[in-house]
Design a protein around this motif. Structure first.
Motif, PDB file in Angstrom:
ATOM      1  N   PRO A   1     -73.222  17.586   0.198  1.00 21.28           N
ATOM      2  CA  PRO A   1     -74.134  16.902  -0.736  1.00 21.28           C
ATOM      3  C   PRO A   1     -75.517  17.553  -0.824  1.00 21.28           C
ATOM      4  O   PRO A   1     -76.148  17.527  -1.885  1.00 21.28           O
ATOM      5  CB  PRO A   1     -74.244  15.487  -0.151  1.00 21.28           C
ATOM      6  CG  PRO A   1     -73.027  15.309   0.686  1.00 21.28           C
ATOM      7  CD  PRO A   1     -72.690  16.657   1.219  1.00 21.28           C
ATOM      8  N   LEU A   2     -75.974  18.151   0.256  1.00 27.14           N
ATOM      9  CA  LEU A   2     -77.299  18.779   0.261  1.00 27.14           C
ATOM     10  C   LEU A   2     -77.269  20.206  -0.289  1.00 27.14           C
ATOM     11  O   LEU A   2     -78.314  20.835  -0.447  1.00 27.14           O
ATOM     12  CB  LEU A   2     -77.877  18.794   1.682  1.00 27.14           C
ATOM     13  CG  LEU A   2     -78.300  17.429   2.238  1.00 27.14           C
ATOM     14  CD1 LEU A   2     -78.702  17.554   3.711  1.00 27.14           C
ATOM     15  CD2 LEU A   2     -79.449  16.836   1.436  1.00 27.14           C
ATOM     16  N   GLY A   3     -76.060  20.727  -0.524  1.00 26.36           N
ATOM     17  CA  GLY A   3     -75.958  22.065  -1.090  1.00 26.36           C
ATOM     18  C   GLY A   3     -76.140  23.187  -0.082  1.00 26.36           C
ATOM     19  O   GLY A   3     -76.403  24.331  -0.461  1.00 26.36           O
ATOM     20  N   ILE A   4     -75.992  22.881   1.213  1.00 27.05           N
ATOM     21  CA  ILE A   4     -76.123  23.906   2.251  1.00 27.05           C
ATOM     22  C   ILE A   4     -74.786  24.652   2.358  1.00 27.05           C
ATOM     23  O   ILE A   4     -73.723  24.031   2.467  1.00 27.05           O
ATOM     24  CB  ILE A   4     -76.524  23.273   3.594  1.00 27.05           C
ATOM     25  CG1 ILE A   4     -77.877  22.559   3.446  1.00 27.05           C
ATOM     26  CG2 ILE A   4     -76.603  24.330   4.692  1.00 27.05           C
ATOM     27  CD1 ILE A   4     -78.270  21.719   4.648  1.00 27.05           C
ATOM     28  N   ASP A   5     -74.845  25.971   2.314  1.00 21.59           N
ATOM     29  CA  ASP A   5     -73.628  26.775   2.176  1.00 21.59           C
ATOM     30  C   ASP A   5     -72.768  26.818   3.430  1.00 21.59           C
ATOM     31  O   ASP A   5     -71.541  26.805   3.360  1.00 21.59           O
ATOM     32  CB  ASP A   5     -74.003  28.212   1.775  1.00 21.59           C
ATOM     33  CG  ASP A   5     -74.755  28.234   0.461  1.00 21.59           C
ATOM     34  OD1 ASP A   5     -74.119  28.024  -0.579  1.00 21.59           O
ATOM     35  OD2 ASP A   5     -75.975  28.441   0.471  1.00 21.59           O
ATOM     36  N   ALA A   6     -73.388  26.906   4.595  1.00 23.43           N
ATOM     37  CA  ALA A   6     -72.613  27.024   5.841  1.00 23.43           C
ATOM     38  C   ALA A   6     -73.457  26.506   6.994  1.00 23.43           C
ATOM     39  O   ALA A   6     -74.681  26.397   6.889  1.00 23.43           O
ATOM     40  CB  ALA A   6     -72.200  28.478   6.086  1.00 23.43           C
ATOM     41  N   TYR A   7     -72.801  26.177   8.077  1.00 25.68           N
ATOM     42  CA  TYR A   7     -73.532  25.715   9.257  1.00 25.68           C
ATOM     43  C   TYR A   7     -72.947  26.369  10.498  1.00 25.68           C
ATOM     44  O   TYR A   7     -71.822  26.861  10.500  1.00 25.68           O
ATOM     45  CB  TYR A   7     -73.483  24.191   9.380  1.00 25.68           C
ATOM     46  CG  TYR A   7     -72.117  23.638   9.730  1.00 25.68           C
ATOM     47  CD1 TYR A   7     -71.753  23.400  11.054  1.00 25.68           C
ATOM     48  CD2 TYR A   7     -71.187  23.364   8.732  1.00 25.68           C
ATOM     49  CE1 TYR A   7     -70.504  22.909  11.374  1.00 25.68           C
ATOM     50  CE2 TYR A   7     -69.926  22.879   9.040  1.00 25.68           C
ATOM     51  CZ  TYR A   7     -69.594  22.636  10.362  1.00 25.68           C
ATOM     52  OH  TYR A   7     -68.352  22.157  10.685  1.00 25.68           O
ATOM     53  N   ILE A   8     -73.753  26.378  11.551  1.00 26.87           N
ATOM     54  CA  ILE A   8     -73.309  26.893  12.843  1.00 26.87           C
ATOM     55  C   ILE A   8     -73.398  25.742  13.832  1.00 26.87           C
ATOM     56  O   ILE A   8     -74.438  25.085  13.940  1.00 26.87           O
ATOM     57  CB  ILE A   8     -74.204  28.051  13.323  1.00 26.87           C
ATOM     58  CG1 ILE A   8     -74.216  29.181  12.293  1.00 26.87           C
ATOM     59  CG2 ILE A   8     -73.738  28.581  14.676  1.00 26.87           C
ATOM     60  CD1 ILE A   8     -75.339  30.167  12.492  1.00 26.87           C
TER      61      ILE A   8
END
Length: 458
Positions: free
Chosen positions: A345-352
């Motif tokens: 929903p926030l549009g963040i592409d990837a996370y670690i």
């Protein structure tokens, strides 16, 4: 196997969950009674409240006949002393310690961990693991998850399917016919929040999150087949100049294909330390949420932004702001798994996820058989296990189609000698081959049996 896990935080709890689920005898030790209670209430483990480095506490935890101890408390020093006591007093054979301080990890002091000094068999550095995960994300920016296997020759990619994906609604068995020279296998699919190992008759749909094994030489073509375009990474902005950010920046500086990086660090002391350690990277002292500072760092022209501060919410907001300022790729470091559903929903592409990377690293040294690599997927829902096939393995000498794999298990890649080949039903598995296997959590014990589990390995 009898295992003592010292530290009942996120990493310790996750390791205990893995091992107790595989019917190992697990005891959790922590000086926080609430964390011990959480572990004993939610997992099939025993719990001891007390300081892990105290001999009497370890004795109560069953150290006299334990096969392994994992020291993953929040204190490096407690972890080191715990391993020393486990060795000197209880002669525990296998000792793993999580160490955060970079000073303890410097290669010139590696002799410190010999048996006649500090007897630690395996040292795990969360910061280094996370920095490596960040580099993996940058190598395949269109993927939401990625990990290398087979000595860097094969790669696991997490790819979300969009409307323009050319293979949507295509049965998986047809992919082999359509792309006969492409060494790629879909090993896992997450659909509407549920992860499963697909069958050859299954189709892929828009919104599916696919876990795909591919040969590194076929990486660009694989991304193209799944509707993703690969853009060369030339400019990167790193928000957070602590141990993780600094390690990523140093790694980028060492790469032969030059990547221009800029680091933003709020703490003046950390910023000065990063500036001294880095040669070609510009370090800016200030708040990564400051749009003026992001503009000064060239966020609109950057190919990617990494937010790796020690605060999850700061990382998420920085990633959102970077996207708003025109950065095409934003990656955030997220410790709290409950925040992960907010990424899309926030549009963040990837996370670690530092917990997942540390857990994977520890599991790599726990698994039986000739295990070379373990990667934990999602919230411990599945694992990818890379292992050498032993002569005593039930797999040795059989064709893949004749091996009795559980439903939740798929072979992603096979390496014969130095060549990585696509697994087909007619492929014969021989002693010495290296196999990468995707297994749902419930099926991991059966995979270990196929790898010929034996405590003698330790």
């Amino acid at each position: 196997m009898k295992v003592i896990i010292c530290g009942a935080g996120q990493v310790g709890w996750q390791i205990a969950r893995h091992l107790s689920g595989e019917l190992n005898d697990v005891t959790v030790v922590d000086n926080n009674p609430d964390l011990v209670r959480r572990a004993t209430d939610t997992l099939d483990v025993q719990g001891i409240a007390g300081f892990a480095s105290y001999p009497d506490v370890l004795d109560r935890a069953g150290a006299r006949d334990a096969d392994m101890i994992i020291a993953a408390t929040y204190s490096d020093e407690v972890n080191m002393v715990t391993c020393q006591v486990a060795h000197s007093v209880f002669a525990i054979n296998r000792k793993i310690a999580r160490l955060r301080s970079q000073s303890y990890l410097d290669a010139i002091y590696s002799d410190l961990y010999r048996r006649d000094h500090l007897p630690i068999d395996v040292v795990i550095s969360p910061e280094r693991e996370v920095a490596a995960a960040a580099m993996q994300r940058l190598s395949a920016p269109a993927a939401f998850d990625t990990e290398t296997f087979m000595g860097g020759k094969a790669q696991l990619l997490g790819i979300k399917l969009d409307d323009d994906c050319p293979i949507v609604n295509t049965p998986l068995r047809q992919l082999t016919d359509l792309f006969s020279t492409l060494r790629v296998i879909v090993v896992g699919v997450r659909r509407e929040g549920t992860l499963f190992a697909p069958e050859s008759s299954d189709q892929l749909f828009v919104g599916d999150e696919c876990y795909v094994f591919t040969h590194v030489d076929d990486l660009a073509r694989t991304m193209e087949v799944f509707g993703k375009t690969q853009k060369k990474q030339e400019r990167v902005v790193i928000v957070g100049g602590g141990n993780v950010g600094l390690t990523v920046a140093e790694t980028l500086e060492r790469r032969t294909n030059r990547i221009r990086a800029k680091v933003i660090e709020k703490s003046r002391k950390c910023a000065e330390r990063a500036a001294e350690a880095l040669e070609r990277t510009i370090v800016l002292n200030g708040d990564g949420l400051d749009s003026g500072l992001l503009a000064e760092a060239g966020i609109a022209r950057a190919d990617a932004m990494l937010a790796v501060t020690d605060d999850d919410k700061t990382n998420m907001l920085t990633a959102v702001r970077a996207k708003a300022e025109g950065c095409p790729m934003a990656i955030a470091l997220i410790n709290d798994p409950t925040l992960v559903p907010l990424m899309v929903p926030l549009g963040i592409d990837a996370y670690i996820n530092p917990r997942a990377t540390t857990v994977s690293s520890i599991l790599r040294h726990i698994r039986h058989g000739r295990v070379r690599e373990v990667y934990s997927i999602g919230d411990a829902e599945a694992e990818v296990i890379e292992a050498v096939v032993l002569s005593t393995s039930p797999m040795a000498g059989q064709k893949l189609r004749d091996i009795d794999f559980p439903e939740g298990v798929l072979v992603g890649a096979v390496m014969k000698g130095e060549d990585v080949v696509r697994p087909t039903g007619a492929l014969k598995i021989e002693e010495g081959d290296v196999v990468a296997i995707f297994a749902m959590a419930d099926d991991v014990p059966e995979v270990e049996r196929l790898m010929q589990v034996s405590i003698d390995f330790f």
